[in-house]
Design an enzyme around this catalytic site. Structure first.
Site, mmCIF file in Angstrom:
data_model
loop_
_atom_site.group_PDB
_atom_site.id
_atom_site.type_symbol
_atom_site.label_atom_id
_atom_site.label_comp_id
_atom_site.label_asym_id
_atom_site.label_seq_id
_atom_site.Cartn_x
_atom_site.Cartn_y
_atom_site.Cartn_z
ATOM 1 N N CYS A 6 0.816 -1.224 0.000
ATOM 2 C CA CYS A 6 0.000 0.000 0.000
ATOM 3 C C CYS A 6 0.849 1.274 0.000
ATOM 4 O O CYS A 6 0.348 2.356 -0.303
ATOM 5 C CB CYS A 6 -0.937 0.005 1.194
ATOM 6 N N HIS A 49 -3.348 7.131 3.419
ATOM 7 C CA HIS A 49 -3.790 5.837 2.897
ATOM 8 C C HIS A 49 -5.190 5.530 3.445
ATOM 9 O O HIS A 49 -5.465 5.722 4.626
ATOM 10 C CB HIS A 49 -2.788 4.759 3.317
ATOM 11 N N ASN A 54 -10.266 0.006 0.624
ATOM 12 C CA ASN A 54 -8.802 0.094 0.537
ATOM 13 C C ASN A 54 -8.345 -0.382 -0.841
ATOM 14 O O ASN A 54 -8.476 -1.559 -1.163
ATOM 15 C CB ASN A 54 -8.211 -0.774 1.654
#
Ligand code: UT7
Length: 325
Positions: free
Chosen positions: A115, A250, A280
């Site tokens: 990520c 994030h 996500n």
């Protein structure tokens, strides 16, 4: 304050999401979960998933939007850095596939920093610019994390959505004020394994292992490491949090974003989100969120932005950027 000077400016952003949208209600019809559980534990209400659509398609769309925004063509690019965790190809790299689709002629390289990959890409791009390897670089994060967990595991599968985000950066500016990346090797907290082929010497095929996650530990590490990163880059850039227009974080869990917000003691409006509608999307989260802010006219010249991401590894990255487009 640091003595290092960064040479880089963001000159274009783009993003694309798959057409298919799965709401929490739709998930509750195929597994033992509920809108109430997912919304309160994560902040996610729906996510876009690649269904009858290829990752390459949304990757190209995001790139073309970013090139248009930058006012350049694919032929003007000197390098492509592609952040990707999983896609159909083991080889070639996804960046190589996308390079052909957009008609670019420059080299491309894939990176997998989970990520945090987009921000790792920014740091690599800055080094390429600083050392004269390239003047205009495309950083594209194209991700389909919805295909990493097994959808029989309700604790992981509900968290993800697919998407692609891209930025074009150029040597014509000094608008990166600080950057930092960290790796703390801890694969056990968040990993997935892919089956390998048999050889004459390795008879037993090791099986596929869909995403395994220690959610609580990831949560703890995410909050603690992101806070350290943000504090460190703000110190390096010699800025305080009240000078920051947006914290572009994030998008893994709204509760993680809230914990970081409380640590910084800054108002909610400085923490824009997509998580409610996207889930996500791994390293694509930050460039997609940045593109939204750009296209919705929420960014003005000289705005200070702080980016911060964390993910499997455990890898984290953060940077401070002056918006100068
Ligand atoms: O880039 C990837 C990064 N990953 C992350 O950032 C994840 C970080 N961690 C988290 O966001 C949270 O830990 C989760 C959202 C994953 C989980 O929240 P939690 O508050 O830590 O819940 P938990 O794992 O402790 O589970 C609590 C309960 C369990 O039931 P019991 O044992 O208390 O009866 C789970 O079985 O919730 C249950 N549960 C669910 N229930 C309904 C787990 N997943 C679900 C679900 N629907 N989807």
């Amino acid at each position: 304050m640091q003595n290092y000077f960064y040479n880089m400016r963001i000159i274009g952003t783009g993003s694309a999401l798959p057409k298919f949208v799965a709401t929490n209600q739709m998930l509750s019809e195929v597994m033992d979960t509920s809108d109430e559980w997912i919304s309160t534990r994560t902040g996610i209400k729906r996510r876009h998933l690649l269904v009858n659509q290829e990752l390459e398609e949304i990757g190209v769309e995001a790139i073309e939007n970013a090139l248009k925004d930058a006012g350049i063509t694919a032929k003007d690019l000197d390098y492509i850095i592609c952040s990707n965790t999983v896609n159909e190809y083991i080889t070639p790299g996804l960046g190589c596939v996308l390079q052909g689709h957009i008609g670019a002629t420059c080299p491309s390289i894939d990176i997998n920093a989970a990520c945090a990959g987009f921000l790792y890409g920014m740091q690599i791009a800055e080094s390429f610019i600083k050392t004269g390897v390239a003047k205009k670089i495309l950083i594209v994060a194209a991700e389909e994390p919805s295909r990493i967990p097994t959808w029989t595991d309700r604790s992981t599968s509900v968290l993800f959505g697919d998407g692609a985000g891209a930025v074009v950066v150029s040597a014509e500016g000094d608008d990166v004020l600080a950057m930092r990346s960290t790796t703390t090797s801890a694969p056990i907290v968040l990993y997935s394994k892919r089956a390998m082929e048999k050889t004459p010497f390795v008879g037993e095929i090791e099986g596929n292992v869909p995403l395994v996650m220690n959610g609580r530990e990831v949560f703890r590490m995410a909050v603690s490491n992101s806070q350290d990163d943000i504090k460190a880059v703000m110190e390096d850039a010699n800025i305080t949090s009240n000078q920051v227009k947006y914290f572009v974080l994030h998008q893994a869990n709204i509760r993680i974003i809230e914990a970081i917000r409380h640590f910084l003691d800054e108002p909610e409006e400085k923490f824009p989100t997509t998580i409610e509608n996207t889930g996500n999307m791994s390293s694509a989260c930050i460039p997609i969120l940045l593109d939204r802010l750009n296209k919705e006219g929420k960014l003005s010249k000289n705005d200070i932005l702080v980016f911060s991401a964390f993910g499997a590894g455990f890898q984290t990255s953060a940077c401070v950027v002056r918006w100068n487009k």
